[in-house]
Design an enzyme around this catalytic site. Structure first.
Site, PDB file in Angstrom:
ATOM      1  N   HIS A   5       0.790  -1.236   0.000  1.00 38.64           N
ATOM      2  CA  HIS A   5       0.000   0.000   0.000  1.00 38.64           C
ATOM      3  C   HIS A   5       0.823   1.287   0.000  1.00 38.64           C
ATOM      4  O   HIS A   5       0.251   2.380   0.012  1.00 38.64           O
ATOM      5  CB  HIS A   5      -0.948   0.001   1.212  1.00 38.64           C
ATOM      6  CG  HIS A   5      -1.817  -1.209   1.256  1.00 38.64           C
ATOM      7  ND1 HIS A   5      -1.482  -2.339   1.976  1.00 38.64           N
ATOM      8  CD2 HIS A   5      -2.988  -1.492   0.624  1.00 38.64           C
ATOM      9  CE1 HIS A   5      -2.415  -3.256   1.797  1.00 38.64           C
ATOM     10  NE2 HIS A   5      -3.336  -2.780   0.989  1.00 38.64           N
ATOM     11  N   GLY A  21      -6.338  12.072   8.251  1.00 42.30           N
ATOM     12  CA  GLY A  21      -7.110  11.047   7.548  1.00 42.30           C
ATOM     13  C   GLY A  21      -7.093  11.257   6.047  1.00 42.30           C
ATOM     14  O   GLY A  21      -6.967  10.311   5.260  1.00 42.30           O
ATOM     15  N   ARG A  88      -1.458  11.151  14.890  1.00 44.35           N
ATOM     16  CA  ARG A  88      -2.681  11.387  14.121  1.00 44.35           C
ATOM     17  C   ARG A  88      -3.136  12.817  14.375  1.00 44.35           C
ATOM     18  O   ARG A  88      -3.167  13.285  15.522  1.00 44.35           O
ATOM     19  CB  ARG A  88      -3.754  10.382  14.562  1.00 44.35           C
ATOM     20  CG  ARG A  88      -5.157  10.783  14.211  1.00 44.35           C
ATOM     21  CD  ARG A  88      -6.133   9.627  14.258  1.00 44.35           C
ATOM     22  NE  ARG A  88      -7.501  10.071  14.439  1.00 44.35           N
ATOM     23  CZ  ARG A  88      -8.218  10.737  13.533  1.00 44.35           C
ATOM     24  NH1 ARG A  88      -7.681  11.040  12.353  1.00 44.35           N
ATOM     25  NH2 ARG A  88      -9.450  11.115  13.789  1.00 44.35           N
ATOM     26  N   GLU A 179     -14.139   9.448  17.540  1.00 40.83           N
ATOM     27  CA  GLU A 179     -13.505   9.448  16.218  1.00 40.83           C
ATOM     28  C   GLU A 179     -13.368   8.002  15.769  1.00 40.83           C
ATOM     29  O   GLU A 179     -14.098   7.139  16.276  1.00 40.83           O
ATOM     30  CB  GLU A 179     -12.190  10.242  16.232  1.00 40.83           C
ATOM     31  CG  GLU A 179     -11.203   9.875  17.309  1.00 40.83           C
ATOM     32  CD  GLU A 179     -10.347   8.700  16.962  1.00 40.83           C
ATOM     33  OE1 GLU A 179     -10.677   7.589  17.447  1.00 40.83           O
ATOM     34  OE2 GLU A 179      -9.340   8.860  16.245  1.00 40.83           O
ATOM     35  N   GLU A 181     -10.143   6.183  14.718  1.00 43.73           N
ATOM     36  CA  GLU A 181      -8.805   5.618  14.458  1.00 43.73           C
ATOM     37  C   GLU A 181      -7.929   5.382  15.683  1.00 43.73           C
ATOM     38  O   GLU A 181      -7.096   4.467  15.680  1.00 43.73           O
ATOM     39  CB  GLU A 181      -8.029   6.547  13.489  1.00 43.73           C
ATOM     40  CG  GLU A 181      -8.592   6.642  12.082  1.00 43.73           C
ATOM     41  CD  GLU A 181      -9.734   7.638  11.941  1.00 43.73           C
ATOM     42  OE1 GLU A 181      -9.950   8.437  12.903  1.00 43.73           O
ATOM     43  OE2 GLU A 181     -10.427   7.625  10.915  1.00 43.73           O
ATOM     44  N   ASP A 204     -17.539  18.782  15.517  1.00 42.53           N
ATOM     45  CA  ASP A 204     -19.009  18.727  15.590  1.00 42.53           C
ATOM     46  C   ASP A 204     -19.345  18.401  17.033  1.00 42.53           C
ATOM     47  O   ASP A 204     -18.604  17.642  17.665  1.00 42.53           O
ATOM     48  CB  ASP A 204     -19.559  17.585  14.719  1.00 42.53           C
ATOM     49  CG  ASP A 204     -18.932  17.565  13.347  1.00 42.53           C
ATOM     50  OD1 ASP A 204     -19.453  18.259  12.474  1.00 42.53           O
ATOM     51  OD2 ASP A 204     -17.912  16.867  13.166  1.00 42.53           O
TER      52      ASP A 204
END
Ligand code: HPA
Length: 237
Positions: A5, A21, A88, A179, A181, A204
């Site tokens: 990948h 992301g 992240r 979230e 991840e 949000d």
């Protein structure tokens, strides 16, 4: 060398990688914060960049959405490219007293995913951030004047979750952000012996139905990227 990948050349990825992301956000951060940034991978359009930030080599690569995607990239970054530090930078839905736009440093990540159980004999892993990286982010944020809160978060496999009472349950356990991840990233980092941290802007509010505007999201991203980069530099100094 490449992996299934990631088609980056050997040694073209730094030992610290920021993981937004969205691959276009990776490009945006690389252009804004790195000198001499070059694109090092683009397989499946999951863009990755390496450049220099204040004299140090740093990479930034998209992770995709969810634990499944993030774990594929993180595993290959760690095992094939020798990455030792994964940060992240993303968004989360806020719960309870979380305020829109605030930056959470995810100390722990509970989850409805079986990802860690699959690797941990079906036991419950306490998926947590690397303490050194978390501590560095706390002190770096204070130095930069960026308001943050160290908080528990929840990583879900279902963005469109319809379980009755879920938010109330999370709030009662002191969880401020949802979230998709962190729990997988933390569990994987613990198993692989590397450092991980998730820095999350509340984009949000899940109980108030309020949302950041696109401009505010962009500001949040810049703030998180700066904090992630400076925290990473401080931890290796
Ligand atoms: N749920 C899951 N992931 C998210 C959310 C959410 O409400 N907001 C941003 N990422």
């Amino acid at each position: 060398m490449s992996t299934p990948h990631i088609d980056a050349a050997p040694d073209s990825i730094a030992d610290t990688v920021l993981l937004p992301g969205d691959p276009l956000r990776a490009r945006h951060i690389a252009r804004a914060f790195l000198d001499d940034a070059i694109q090092v991978t683009a397989r499946r359009n999951m863009l990755g960049f390496t450049g220099i930030h204040r004299g140090r080599r740093i990479s930034i690569m998209g992770s995709g959405m969810g634990i499944a995607s993030t774990a594929i990239y993180a595993t290959e970054l760690i095992r094939a490219y020798g990455v030792r530090r994964l940060i992240r930078v993303g968004t989360c839905g806020g719960i309870g007293d979380a305020s829109l736009g605030e930056v959470l440093l995810a100390q722990s990540a509970s989850t409805d995913s079986r990802f860690n159980r699959l690797a941990f004999g079906d036991l419950d892993l306490a998926a947590c951030a690397d303490f050194g990286l978390l501590e560095s982010a706390v002190t770096t944020a204070a130095r930069l004047g960026i308001a943050t809160r160290v908080s528990a978060v929840f990583s879900t496999d279902t963005f469109y979750d319809e379980s009755a009472g879920r938010i109330e349950l999370l709030r009662r356990h002191g969880i401020r952000g949802v979230e998709m991840e962190a729990a997988g990233l933390y569990g994987l980092a613990m198993r692989e012996g590397v450092q991980a941290l998730a820095i999350l802007t509340v984009s949000d509010h899940l109980e108030h139905d309020t949302h950041l505007s696109p401009d505010e999201r962009e500001q949040g991203l810049g703030c998180m990227a700066q904090l992630a980069l400076e925290s990473a530099l401080a931890v290796v100094d």
